[in-house]
Each structure stands twice: as structure tokens, then as C-alpha cells.
Design a protein around this motif. Structure first.
Motif, PDB file in Angstrom:
ATOM      1  N   GLY A  75      -6.448   1.025  -3.166  1.00 54.85           N
ATOM      2  CA  GLY A  75      -5.054   0.586  -3.019  1.00 54.85           C
ATOM      3  C   GLY A  75      -4.950  -0.586  -2.063  1.00 54.85           C
ATOM      4  O   GLY A  75      -4.196  -1.539  -2.305  1.00 54.85           O
ATOM      5  N   VAL A 117       0.872  -1.189   0.000  1.00 55.94           N
ATOM      6  CA  VAL A 117       0.000   0.000   0.000  1.00 55.94           C
ATOM      7  C   VAL A 117       0.904   1.232   0.000  1.00 55.94           C
ATOM      8  O   VAL A 117       1.762   1.369   0.874  1.00 55.94           O
ATOM      9  N   TYR A 149      -1.165   6.299  -3.194  1.00 54.55           N
ATOM     10  CA  TYR A 149      -2.136   5.354  -3.768  1.00 54.55           C
ATOM     11  C   TYR A 149      -1.578   4.619  -5.003  1.00 54.55           C
ATOM     12  O   TYR A 149      -1.718   3.419  -5.124  1.00 54.55           O
ATOM     13  N   PRO A 176     -10.015   6.324 -10.957  1.00 53.64           N
ATOM     14  CA  PRO A 176      -9.396   6.985  -9.809  1.00 53.64           C
ATOM     15  C   PRO A 176      -9.761   8.475  -9.698  1.00 53.64           C
ATOM     16  O   PRO A 176      -9.990   8.983  -8.612  1.00 53.64           O
ATOM     17  N   GLU A 194      -9.603   6.255  -2.967  1.00 56.59           N
ATOM     18  CA  GLU A 194      -8.474   5.769  -3.779  1.00 56.59           C
ATOM     19  C   GLU A 194      -7.579   4.855  -2.935  1.00 56.59           C
ATOM     20  O   GLU A 194      -7.128   3.804  -3.379  1.00 56.59           O
ATOM     21  N   GLN A 195      -7.334   5.306  -1.665  1.00 57.84           N
ATOM     22  CA  GLN A 195      -6.463   4.489  -0.828  1.00 57.84           C
ATOM     23  C   GLN A 195      -7.131   3.158  -0.479  1.00 57.84           C
ATOM     24  O   GLN A 195      -6.450   2.132  -0.350  1.00 57.84           O
TER      25      GLN A 195
END
Lengths: 388, 227
Positions: free
Chosen positions: B155, B92, B96, B143, B151-152
């Protein structure tokens, strides 16, 4: 499938850059295609030549004249059915830019020697009756807007003085590679009579003889017989089959052919540079993404495949657009540029299409080489640290 | 706590900067047991990310041995390392690092392109991962159509979709607002607690580190226990 999708999306990611790149490649393909067509056109005469026609010219140079008296001596050589003769008719229309190929031919044997000429019977008879008349190919007629009955004022170049010829017929050709549709044909007798007063030393001269062999006769034996007849005379002859004669002309333009072939190579280079530039920019912009992909476990070969695929896709798109443009361009080129000259109809052959596609595949592979090498050498960390 | 997933022995990492040798990690030895949620804290330049990269097989130690998930990484080639990473590591990133031309689902599916799963199986995995991070309804979003927190989360879904042995998170909340950061930390804690995932998170945020089971401080290349 994900990789294929990624490759396709990467390709269309920058639409303006993509359009410009494809446009640039298409222009190269178009230029390459037209060049190939020109080369093919040159060689088409060789392929299209008649087997039973023999060309006899002065042994020392094509530009020297042979005596008119040779006609009778050739006619009795066994195996010859018909002897025709002609000259270059050096004229231009209003100025040198409006010049075209013109010939003064002996009309008593012209139509029999060249069955390629397609002309209606009324026009043929009208032309044969009028020694001051001329025949013009339909492309020449289209180029200057001439029609049957028009009086064409021409300026002499090799045939000095002013000339006025009446258009008696507009012909088509069943074999434009031999009988060009952008040419003019006048009566040899008419041109010769004027020469007797303007340039008497050149009168009664013949630029070439065309001997048609009888069916079943081996043309090679007749070739030898003609040249033997005039051996040791003041004007020895060089006789060749029509095919060999045209091939000789093409071969004598060897330097130009070599230059055109080199030009083809240069075009490949230009196309490769156009693509390398676009691809290198794209790969540089996406270096971090490739670093991320390496972090996820993708190996260099995956990234190389992505770049190669993208490069080939763009190159092939350029080839297809270029070939799409080549069709109308070839038609336009044949009418506007080559219309009045000796060049016949431009036809796009399968060979030209495959050459264009092959060239672009090669360009696509070459263009991807450098970015692919860079990507495969790049470490994951270098990719992740890249600031685009 | 289970058997060690990570085992570092006398690991040193030095770089040459401007002709001078700079030690980023100095003679580091420690183990991380399976199922641990470890936070590594430290100021900028302390070597946190380098340590994480060494554990992920993205960077190589100058000396010492690194054994992760039973494989000695410092002896693998780049290709072998990539193959190993695809199988064992979910990463991670702070920024991102989603591929902008792929949708959330396609981004999550990316690591599965390296597996032999069928299209249907891949789709199932992607759906499960995105539902797990609470983005089952954002699968077809690109995205640019998602917030930073979302977004994260994509991810994180990408990191877990191939069911790796370990999740490595480099400042996963560094670019997020407090609320989104909390969501991500809760998610990581859940993955550790409910799925038993070993997580190593690098952060300089004490509030983020508090969510981990174990905190280690890295200062000038040396690992220290918190006071």
C-alpha cells in the motif's frame, strides 16, 4: 495494459457465477439462433423457388378443389410447356403426433416438373410402375426407420380409411426448401380411385396445378392467360409464380411471424436481465475497490470503461458459446424436430451469426448502462465507505 | 521546513445526521510546511479522517478554503480533483485496500496507468517502489499470499510510486501487530527523512504518533497542541 488486465481478472473473478451467466446467455443465443433459423427457413422457399413454375389454385381458397378437366385447357395456353397437378394426401402414421406432409401427385409429369428430386433410375421406374407405391424423403425414412420395399400402414385424415403403401424409393432433394426431404409422395390416380368410393364428391378434384413455362416465355403473360381462361367459370383460378405463391403463404402467417419477431425482442430482454443481474452484483461487491481507484485518481470514465469492457466480454463469450451450440443443435433440430415435417435443412447463415453477435453486443452495452451510471455518480467517499 | 504544502483557512465540515447538523471540523486554520511528518491524533469521531479526506480532495469542506500543493481544492470539479489527486497525493489506507486480483507489482503499477510512462518505465518505477519498501522479492505475489504488514507495505509502495507531493496515511498501523506497525512507521519516517516527502498521518495510537516530527490533537473538530 494494467486496466485491461484488471478488466480480464475482474471478469473471471467468480468462475461459477461467470459460467452460469455465460451459460444463461448462451441458451438465449441458442434459442434466438434457432428462431432465426426457423424464420430463415420459412423465407428460404421464396428464395429457392423456380422461375418457370406457376401455381394455379382456386381463386376463393387454396383448400377448394379445381376440376381435373382444367389440365387440358391449360396445356393449350401459349407458353405453357407442361401441366402437372396434385393434392394434399391427408394421412398420418400411427397417430396425429406421427403425421407428416404427404402429397398425391400426377406421376406422369412429377419428375419433369420437379427436377429437384434425386432418385436412382431403378427406384424411379419401380415407383412409376406401382400405383400403390410411394416415394419418401430420406429424412422421413430416417424418422420411422422405413426402407425400400416396406409396406407402410397409414391412417387417412382427409383421405379417409386405412392405406397401405409400398415404399418404392427414398429420395434426396437438390432444393430442400421446395422439395422437402421429410415428405411422402403417392400416385394421385391411386388416391383418387379410393376417393371415388369413400368420398365421391371429392373425386377428380385437383388441389393445385403446376404449369411449367417454355424457355424464353415471360411467365407474367402466362399467369394472366391462365386466369383469363377460367374467368367467369364456376371455379375461377388464382395463378402466381411459385415464388409469389410461397411468399403469400409466408405473408399469411404474418401474425406468427410478428410473434416470433417479438419473441426475439423478449429474448434480448432476458439476456440483458441475466447480464445486468450478474454485473450489478459484481459492481456492488467491488464498490470499495472502485472507491480506492477514484482515490488513486481514476476518473468515472475509467471505471465505466472497466464495467463496459467486462459486460461486453461476458456477452460475447455467451454469444460464442451459444453459436458453438447452435451448429450441433441446428443439425439435431433439422433431423429430429423438423425431419418429418415440411421444414428442410437448417443452415446457419452469416446473417444469423452477425445477428447473434450484434444482439449480444447490444445486450452487453445495455447491461452495463445502469452499473456504469451508478459508478459515475458515486463519489470517492461513498465508494470508500461502502460495506459489501 | 519548506513552504506550506497544505494551507487550511477557516475550514468547517458539517454533516446532516437524522435531521440534525453535526459539526465534524469547526473553523480550522493551519498550515503544513513541505517536508513535514505530521501526526494528527484524536479519539474516534473527532474528525481526523474527515480532515485527511478534505486535504486529499476526497471530501469537500462545508466552508473555508483548502489549498494543497498550490491548488485551491474547494473550487475543483470531481474530474479535476481526481486528476490533481493522481499527481499530488499518495494515500495509505488502514485496511490496505489492495485489489485482490492484481499482484503486488500490478497493484503498485495501478496509479501509473494514469501517466504517460512507457511499459518499461512503469516496470522500473514499480520495482524501485517495491524494493524501497523491502518487497522486491514479493512482486508477483497476490495480496492473499502476503501478511498484513506486507500488504500495507505494498500500500505504501502504491502511494509513493508516482512520486506524489504528499503522502496521506489514514491509521496506517491500525490493523497491524506491533512489529509490522513499527516496520511501517520506520518506512514512513525514512520516506520523510531520506526523500523529503511531506507525510500527514492520522492515528489514535500515541506510539505511532511519536514517530512523527509534529503531533496535533483533534478534539471535537478543533485542533489543539499537545499538552
Amino acid at each position: 495494459m494494467t486496466l485491461l488486465r484488471l478488466m480480464l481478472r475482474n471478469t473471471i473473478r467468480r468462475p461459477v457465477r461467470l459460467a452460469l451467466t455465460i451459460g444463461g446467455l448462451a441458451m438465449v443465443v441458442l434459442a434466438f439462433g434457432l428462431l432465426r433459423l426457423t424464420l430463415e427457413e420459412w423465407h428460404s422457399g421464396v428464395k429457392a423457388a423456380a422461375n418457370n413454375r406457376l401455381i394455379t389454385v382456386h381463386a376463393m381458397s387454396d383448400s377448394l378443389q379445381l376440376p381435373l378437366a382444367y389440365k387440358e385447357r391449360m396445356a393449350v395456353i401459349p407458353g405453357i410447356q407442361l401441366v402437372h397437378y396434385g393434392n394434399v394426401f391427408g394421412v398420418e402414421y400411427r397417430d396425429a403426433k406421427e403425421s407428416f406432409a404427404a402429397f398425391a401427385e400426377h406421376m406422369g409429369t412429377f419428375f419433369e416438373t420437379y427436377p429437384e428430386v434425386i432418385l436412382n433410375e431403378a427406384d424411379r421406374l419401380a415407383f412409376l410402375k406401382d400405383r400403390g407405391g410411394c416415394l419418401i424423403g430420406w429424412k422421413l425414412a430416417a424418422r420411422f426407420g422405413w426402407k425400400v420395399g416396406d409396406v407402410i400402414p397409414l391412417k387417412g385424415t382427409t383421405h379417409t380409411g386405412n392405406w397401405e403403401l409400398v415404399v418404392r424409393g427414398i429420395f434426396h432433394s437438390s432444393n430442400p426448401a421446395i422439395m422437402g426431404e421429410g415428405e411422402l409422395y403417392a400416385h394421385w390416380q391411386f388416391a383418387n380411385e379410393r376417393l371415388k368410393t369413400t368420398a365421391p364428391d371429392r373425386a377428380d378434384g385437383v388441389g393445385w396445378y403446376v404449369a411449367t413455362t417454355a424457355p424464353g416465355v415471360n411467365p407474367r403473360s402466362v399467369v394472366a392467360a391462365i386466369d383469363a381462361t377460367f374467368a367467369n367459370s364456376f371455379a375461377e383460378t388464382r395463378t402466381e409464380r411459385e415464388q409469389a405463391y410461397i411468399a403469400g403463404w409466408v405473408a399469411r402467417s404474418g401474425a406468427l411471424l410478428d410473434a416470433l419477431n417479438w419473441l426475439s425482442g423478449v429474448m434480448n430482454g432476458i439476456a440483458a436481465l441475466v447480464l445486468v443481474n450478474a454485473l450489478a452484483m459484481a459492481v456492488r461487491e467491488r464498490t470499495r475497490e472502485y472507491g480506492v481507484m477514484k482515490t488513486l485518481g481514476f476518473r468515472p470514465r475509467h471505471l465505466v470503461a472497466l464495467v463496459m469492457g467486462e459486460s461486453l466480454l461476458v456477452a460475447l463469450a455467451g454469444a460464442l458459446v451459444g453459436l458453438g451450440l447452435l451448429y450441433p443443435a441446428a443439425g439435431l433440430y433439422a433431423v429430429t424436430v423438423a425431419g418429418g415435417k415440411t421444414v428442410g435443412a437448417y443452415e446457419i447463415t452469416a446473417e444469423t451469426i452477425w445477428l447473434c453477435l450484434g444482439m449480444m453486443v447490444l445486450v452487453g452495452l445495455l447491461a452495463a448502462l445502469w452499473p456504469a451510471v451508478r459508478l459515475s455518480r458515486m463519489t470517492t467517499l461513498e465508494g470508500l465507505r461502502h460495506r459489501g | 521546513m519548506g513552504d506550506p504544502v497544505v494551507s487550511l483557512h477557516n475550514v468547517t465540515k458539517t454533516y446532516i445526521r437524522g435531521g440534525t447538523e453535526v459539526s465534524v471540523i469547526r473553523d480550522l486554520s493551519f498550515v503544513i510546511p513541505a517536508g513535514t511528518f505530521l501526526a494528527i491524533m484524536g479519539p474516534s469521531g473527532s474528525g481526523k479522517s474527515t480532515l485527511l479526506n478534505v486535504m486529499a480532495g476526497i471530501d469537500r469542506p462545508t466552508s473555508g478554503s483548502v489549498v494543497v500543493a498550490g491548488t485551491r481544492l474547494d473550487q475543483l470539479s470531481e474530474g479535476e480533483m481526481a486528476r490533481w489527486r493522481a499527481r499530488h497525493i499518495g494515500y495509505v489506507f488502514q485496511t490496505y485496500n489492495l485489489i485482490p486480483v492484481l499482484t503486488a507489482a500490478e497493484n503498485v503499477e495501478l496509479p501509473l496507468a494514469l501517466t504517460h510512462l512507457t511499459r518499461r518505465e512503469r516496470a522500473e518505477h514499480v520495482k524501485t517502489a517495491l524494493r524501497l519498501v523491502g518487497l522486491g522479492d514479493r512482486m508477483d505475489h497476490y495480496p492473499r499470499q502476503l501478511s498484513g504488514g506486507q500488504e500495507q507495505r505494498v500500500g505504501v509502495a502504491r502511494a509513493i510510486v508516482s512520486d506524489p507531493t504528499m503522502i496521506l496515511a489514514d491509521e496506517p498501523t491500525g490493523n497491524l501487530d506491533r512489529e509490522s506497525a513499527d516496520d511501517i512507521l520506520t518506512l514512513l519516517a525514512r520516506l520523510n527523512r531520506e526523500l523529503g516527502k511531506t507525510i500527514v498521518m492520522v492515528t489514535h495510537d500515541p506510539r505511532a504518533a511519536e514517530r512523527a516530527q509534529m503531533i496535533r490533537h483533534l478534539e471535537k473538530g478543533l485542533l489543539e497542541m499537545p499538552p
